[in-house]
Design an enzyme around this catalytic site. Structure first.
Site, PDB file in Angstrom:
ATOM      1  N   ASP A 167      39.393  37.126  39.860  1.00  0.00           N
ATOM      2  CA  ASP A 167      39.076  36.273  41.018  1.00  0.00           C
ATOM      3  C   ASP A 167      37.569  36.176  41.236  1.00  0.00           C
ATOM      4  O   ASP A 167      37.060  35.122  41.621  1.00  0.00           O
ATOM      5  CB  ASP A 167      39.729  36.832  42.284  1.00  0.00           C
ATOM      6  CG  ASP A 167      41.241  36.659  42.277  1.00  0.00           C
ATOM      7  OD1 ASP A 167      41.779  36.152  41.272  1.00  0.00           O
ATOM      8  OD2 ASP A 167      41.877  37.045  43.270  1.00  0.00           O
ATOM      9  N   ASP A 221      38.803  42.300  42.412  1.00  0.00           N
ATOM     10  CA  ASP A 221      39.570  41.653  41.352  1.00  0.00           C
ATOM     11  C   ASP A 221      38.601  40.929  40.412  1.00  0.00           C
ATOM     12  O   ASP A 221      37.990  39.926  40.790  1.00  0.00           O
ATOM     13  CB  ASP A 221      40.559  40.658  41.984  1.00  0.00           C
ATOM     14  CG  ASP A 221      41.500  40.043  40.957  1.00  0.00           C
ATOM     15  OD1 ASP A 221      41.012  39.609  39.890  1.00  0.00           O
ATOM     16  OD2 ASP A 221      42.714  39.994  41.217  1.00  0.00           O
ATOM     17  N   THR A 269      55.268  44.570  41.834  1.00  0.00           N
ATOM     18  CA  THR A 269      55.831  45.648  41.005  1.00  0.00           C
ATOM     19  C   THR A 269      54.750  46.328  40.166  1.00  0.00           C
ATOM     20  O   THR A 269      54.982  47.389  39.600  1.00  0.00           O
ATOM     21  CB  THR A 269      56.878  45.079  40.026  1.00  0.00           C
ATOM     22  OG1 THR A 269      56.204  44.187  39.114  1.00  0.00           O
ATOM     23  CG2 THR A 269      57.956  44.303  40.764  1.00  0.00           C
ATOM     24  N   ARG A 291      49.224  40.727  36.242  1.00  0.00           N
ATOM     25  CA  ARG A 291      49.940  41.853  36.833  1.00  0.00           C
ATOM     26  C   ARG A 291      50.703  41.356  38.045  1.00  0.00           C
ATOM     27  O   ARG A 291      50.126  40.722  38.926  1.00  0.00           O
ATOM     28  CB  ARG A 291      48.925  42.924  37.238  1.00  0.00           C
ATOM     29  CG  ARG A 291      49.541  44.222  37.570  1.00  0.00           C
ATOM     30  CD  ARG A 291      48.499  45.257  37.868  1.00  0.00           C
ATOM     31  NE  ARG A 291      47.806  45.017  39.125  1.00  0.00           N
ATOM     32  CZ  ARG A 291      46.946  45.846  39.664  1.00  0.00           C
ATOM     33  NH1 ARG A 291      46.632  46.959  39.024  1.00  0.00           N
ATOM     34  NH2 ARG A 291      46.373  45.591  40.808  1.00  0.00           N
TER      35      ARG A 291
END
Ligand code: PRP
Length: 213
Positions: free
Chosen positions: A204, A201, A108, A104
């Site tokens: 991560d 995340d 944006t 992603r």
């Protein structure tokens, strides 16, 4: 219903979910707990797979049992979906595995594709998409578009730990035929499109932070 959302309530999922949400959970434990949730969600998500009767010879006698009528295709969305692959292969050892890589764009929030390795033809096969996070829904919508282009028909099963209402809404508006199995539909997305309260995340926390490309 084109997008059915199943929130899987199970004490073991709830217990593991607390640890994956906890920011102090180290990555090794995060991976273990994520996989445990994946196992339980995939077991529920595959509850309605078709089976047929087969004969089996026990050490004592002949009897009948049931066998899966066809093998699903499991599709992890890289990177975070890799955390569910071992769980899926333990439960579905003969399933094919295809890979979709989407990251992603964090400015944006649009999906940026980088891998498309799917089986040649998906027609008539149950597809199960693995992605721990359904945030804006962009990555999943992109993945499903690729699956349909490759011939996937019928309801695509999606397994995710957390889903945001905004992402579910996007998938409904995209007209997709999905059955989503999740541990929780969280409150909302924040201004950087992270799920709140969320778990951070998932990529991560399993694999560390990659350099931005
Ligand atoms: C995260 C997550 C999903 C996606 C969800 O992946 O693992 O794939 O974002 O966001 P969306 O619903 O708004 O599209 P990310 O792009 O961070 O890549 P990673 O798995 O490699 O960390």
């Amino acid at each position: 219903m084109p997008v059915a959302v199943h929130i899987v309530e199970h004490p073991l999922i709830a217990d593991s979910l607390t640890r994956v949400r906890d920011r102090d959970t180290p990555n090794a434990l995060f991976r273990q707990e994520l996989e445990r949730i994946g196992t339980l969600l995939i077991a529920e998500a595959t509850r309605d797979l078709p089976t047929h009767e087969v004969e089996v010879q026990t050490p004592l006698t002949a009897t009948t049992g049931r066998a899966l009528s066809s093998q699903p295709v499991v599709v992890p969305v890289l990177r975070a979906g890799l955390g569910f692959v071992h769980a899926a292969q333990e439960l579905l050892p003969s399933a094919d595995v295809g890979f979709i890589g989407v990251s992603r764009d964090e400015e944006t929030f649009q999906p940026k594709p980088y891998v498309n390795k799917l089986p040649e033809a998906l027609a008539g096969r149950q597809v199960i998409v693995l992605d721990p996070m359904l945030a804006t829904g962009g990555s999943l919508a992109h993945t499903c578009k690729l699956l349909v282009e490759r011939g996937a028909t019928g309801t695509i099963i999606v397994v995710c730990v957390l889903a945001a209402p905004e992402g579910i809404q996007l998938l409904i508006e995209a007209g997709l035929d999905l059955a989503i199995y999740t541990a929780s539909v969280d409150e909302r997305l924040n201004e950087t499109a992270f799920i709140v309260p969320g778990l951070g995340d998932a990529g991560d926390r399993q694999f560390g932070s990659p350099a931005s490309s």
